[in-house]
Design a protein around this motif. Structure first.
Motif, PDB file in Angstrom:
ATOM      1  N   CYS A  78       5.088  -0.543   3.022  1.00 18.95           N
ATOM      2  CA  CYS A  78       4.399   0.808   2.687  1.00 18.95           C
ATOM      3  C   CYS A  78       5.198   1.844   2.789  1.00 18.95           C
ATOM      4  CB  CYS A  78       3.292   0.652   3.778  1.00 18.95           C
ATOM      5  SG  CYS A  78       2.126   2.001   3.638  1.00 18.95           S
ATOM      6  N   ASP A  79       4.780   3.093   2.836  1.00 18.02           N
ATOM      7  CA  ASP A  79       5.578   4.282   3.155  1.00 18.02           C
ATOM      8  C   ASP A  79       5.347   4.797   4.227  1.00 18.02           C
ATOM      9  OD1 ASP A  79       3.337   5.256   1.869  1.00 18.02           O
ATOM     10  OD2 ASP A  79       4.196   5.238  -0.100  1.00 18.02           O
ATOM     11  N   THR A 133       8.914  -0.349   5.581  1.00 18.86           N
ATOM     12  CA  THR A 133       8.428   0.884   5.139  1.00 18.86           C
ATOM     13  C   THR A 133       9.835   1.357   4.483  1.00 18.86           C
ATOM     14  OG1 THR A 133       9.309   2.065   7.169  1.00 18.86           O
ATOM     15  CG2 THR A 133       6.871   1.814   7.004  1.00 18.86           C
ATOM     16  N   SER A 163       4.868   9.543  -1.735  1.00 18.88           N
ATOM     17  CA  SER A 163       4.461   7.949  -2.221  1.00 18.88           C
ATOM     18  C   SER A 163       5.783   7.245  -2.413  1.00 18.88           C
ATOM     19  CB  SER A 163       3.459   8.007  -3.367  1.00 18.88           C
ATOM     20  OG  SER A 163       3.139   6.898  -3.832  1.00 18.88           O
ATOM     21  N   CYS A 164       5.728   6.115  -2.392  1.00 11.47           N
ATOM     22  CA  CYS A 164       6.967   5.246  -2.675  1.00 11.47           C
ATOM     23  C   CYS A 164       6.313   4.499  -3.826  1.00 11.47           C
ATOM     24  CB  CYS A 164       7.478   4.358  -1.765  1.00 11.47           C
ATOM     25  SG  CYS A 164       6.405   2.785  -1.297  1.00 11.47           S
ATOM     26  N   ALA A 165       5.104   4.515  -4.333  1.00 10.70           N
ATOM     27  CA  ALA A 165       4.684   3.712  -5.446  1.00 10.70           C
ATOM     28  C   ALA A 165       5.543   3.906  -6.589  1.00 10.70           C
ATOM     29  CB  ALA A 165       3.265   3.930  -5.717  1.00 10.70           C
ATOM     30  N   SER A 187       1.622   5.850   4.612  1.00  8.22           N
ATOM     31  CA  SER A 187       0.296   5.826   4.848  1.00  8.22           C
ATOM     32  C   SER A 187      -0.314   5.168   6.087  1.00  8.22           C
ATOM     33  CB  SER A 187      -0.120   5.074   3.597  1.00  8.22           C
ATOM     34  OG  SER A 187      -1.680   4.780   3.677  1.00  8.22           O
ATOM     35  N   PHE A 242      -4.280   0.772  -3.431  1.00  6.40           N
ATOM     36  CA  PHE A 242      -3.972   2.075  -3.245  1.00  6.40           C
ATOM     37  C   PHE A 242      -5.183   2.909  -2.874  1.00  6.40           C
ATOM     38  CE2 PHE A 242      -0.634   1.612  -6.702  1.00  6.40           C
ATOM     39  CZ  PHE A 242       0.365   1.201  -5.915  1.00  6.40           C
ATOM     40  N   CYS A 267       0.829  -1.022   0.076  1.00 11.89           N
ATOM     41  CA  CYS A 267      -0.013   0.056  -0.023  1.00 11.89           C
ATOM     42  C   CYS A 267       0.835   1.226   0.139  1.00 11.89           C
ATOM     43  CB  CYS A 267      -1.044   0.017   1.213  1.00 11.89           C
ATOM     44  SG  CYS A 267      -2.258  -1.408   1.223  1.00 11.89           S
ATOM     45  N   SER A 268       0.272   2.354  -0.591  1.00  8.69           N
ATOM     46  CA  SER A 268       1.085   3.459  -0.722  1.00  8.69           C
ATOM     47  C   SER A 268       0.221   4.758  -0.473  1.00  8.69           C
ATOM     48  CB  SER A 268       2.046   3.575  -2.018  1.00  8.69           C
ATOM     49  OG  SER A 268       2.592   4.667  -2.009  1.00  8.69           O
ATOM     50  N   THR A 269       0.798   5.909   0.050  1.00 12.16           N
ATOM     51  CA  THR A 269      -0.069   7.125   0.325  1.00 12.16           C
ATOM     52  C   THR A 269      -0.104   7.725  -1.406  1.00 12.16           C
ATOM     53  OG1 THR A 269      -0.281   9.216   1.293  1.00 12.16           O
ATOM     54  CG2 THR A 269       2.010   8.579   0.717  1.00 12.16           C
TER      55      THR A 269
END
Length: 335
Positions: free
Chosen positions: A224-225, A242, A160-162, A227, A184, A152-154
């Protein structure tokens, strides 16, 4: 988010109606059995005893006691005034139902300072199904015993790390050692969403849903990052890796180099005792209620407030500008 509360309210024989406001809320997600009030006039005619709000504000001209139940955990985000947004008092609520000691104590201090609202530590109703639902999970695959990683990513471009980890996730998913689930926030860039959809293969599934709880239950580890969904995942007693999370928290395993992601995931899948102890301690502060009865506690606190009344609270500041903005947004000018 509010359906666990609705379920308990209906189970005890009371009524529920929904009023949706804002472009971020999609009425299409309501079920045929759920009642929607389409205007402020409808809300006033329905005359609710209590109004449960997962947002930051609620108009004073709506009837009923106003109960803040939050739309997530405190992620430490600062507002334009340089204050933590989670603890910003906007002179709208009679009762705040907090999630755990980490937020309860600051709100108690604020209640003592302002004198315009009460505080009850109840836990977060949104999470009740995560601790109680044992129905078939659509994201679990029978006969596949591989570890499942949830990414999941903000949606925030700066956090965002996406975009950064795309190639790394692509490579790891093709190895086939793990199952991948990717989800997401609805605000995530469409370009990023389409890129990750293109990765779908027998090892990776991209999921679009308004209910993330089954995803959290299905996964063994999260990547994740920043989020705040990672907090919900941790509350199951599961580890999170993270990427470029600068909070320096010992309950997270943070990496800053792409090549360190896979080794970190491999490490946390072994559930190191020291890390799991840090996670448990953190969860006790954030949300110690893992019994699935937070909705009942919210209703008990609300019933008590209605029974005792709010005469002992100080009048809320008029805050004419904020209420004017709410009236303008809702197009409601009746008094």
């Amino acid at each position: 988010m509010l359906r666990p509360l609705q379920q308990v309210i209906l189970a005890r024989g009371d009524e529920v109606s929904w009023f949706l406001e804002g472009k971020e809320v999609d009425g299409a997600f309501l079920k045929p059995s759920e009642t929607q009030l389409l205007s402020i006039d409808d809300v006033k005619a329905w005359r609710p005893d209590a109004v449960f709000v997962p947002g930051n504000v609620v108009p004073s001209f709506i009837p009923g006691v106003k109960v803040g139940v939050f739309h997530g955990f405190n992620a430490g985000k600062m507002n334009h005034k340089g204050r933590e947004d989670h603890f910003e008092i906007r002179d709208c609520f009679d009762l705040y139902c907090t999630q755990g000691p980490a937020t309860t104590l600051p709100f108690i201090r604020l209640a003592e300072k302002f004198g315009t609202f009460k505080v009850a530590e109840t836990g977060w109703p949104t999470l009740d199904p995560m601790f109680t639902d044992n129905v078939d999970n659509p994201y679990k695959r029978d006969g596949d015993n591989r570890p499942t990683i949830l990414f999941c990513s903000t949606f925030s471009r700066s956090l965002s790390c996406a975009p950064v980890v795309f190639e790394q996730i692509k490579a790891m998913s093709l190895q086939g050692d793990w199952r991948w689930l990717v989800q997401f926030h609805p605000k995530m860039s469409k370009e990023i969403v389409e890129r990750y959809k293109s990765l779908e293969n027998e090892n990776l599934t991209f999921v679009e849903t308004d209910n993330v709880l089954p995803l959290l239950q299905a996964a063994d580890v999260m990547l994740c990052d920043t989020s705040s969904i990672l907090i919900m995942f941790l509350l199951q007693g599961k580890p999170v890796v993270t990427f470029n999370n600068h909070t320096q928290r010992t309950h997270l395993v943070n990496v800053e180099q792409l090549e360190d992601i896979q080794p970190a995931l491999e490490k946390v899948l072994t559930r190191p005792p020291e890390l799991m102890a840090e996670i448990e301690q953190y969860c006790d502060e954030i949300h110690p209620y893992r019994d699935g009865y937070s909705s009942e506690r919210v209703l008990a606190a609300t019933d008590k407030l209605i029974e005792n009344g709010i005469a002992d609270l100080k009048p809320k500041p008029l805050n004419l500008l904020r209420h004017f903005k709410m009236r303008r947004k809702l197009g409601y000018w009746k008094w």
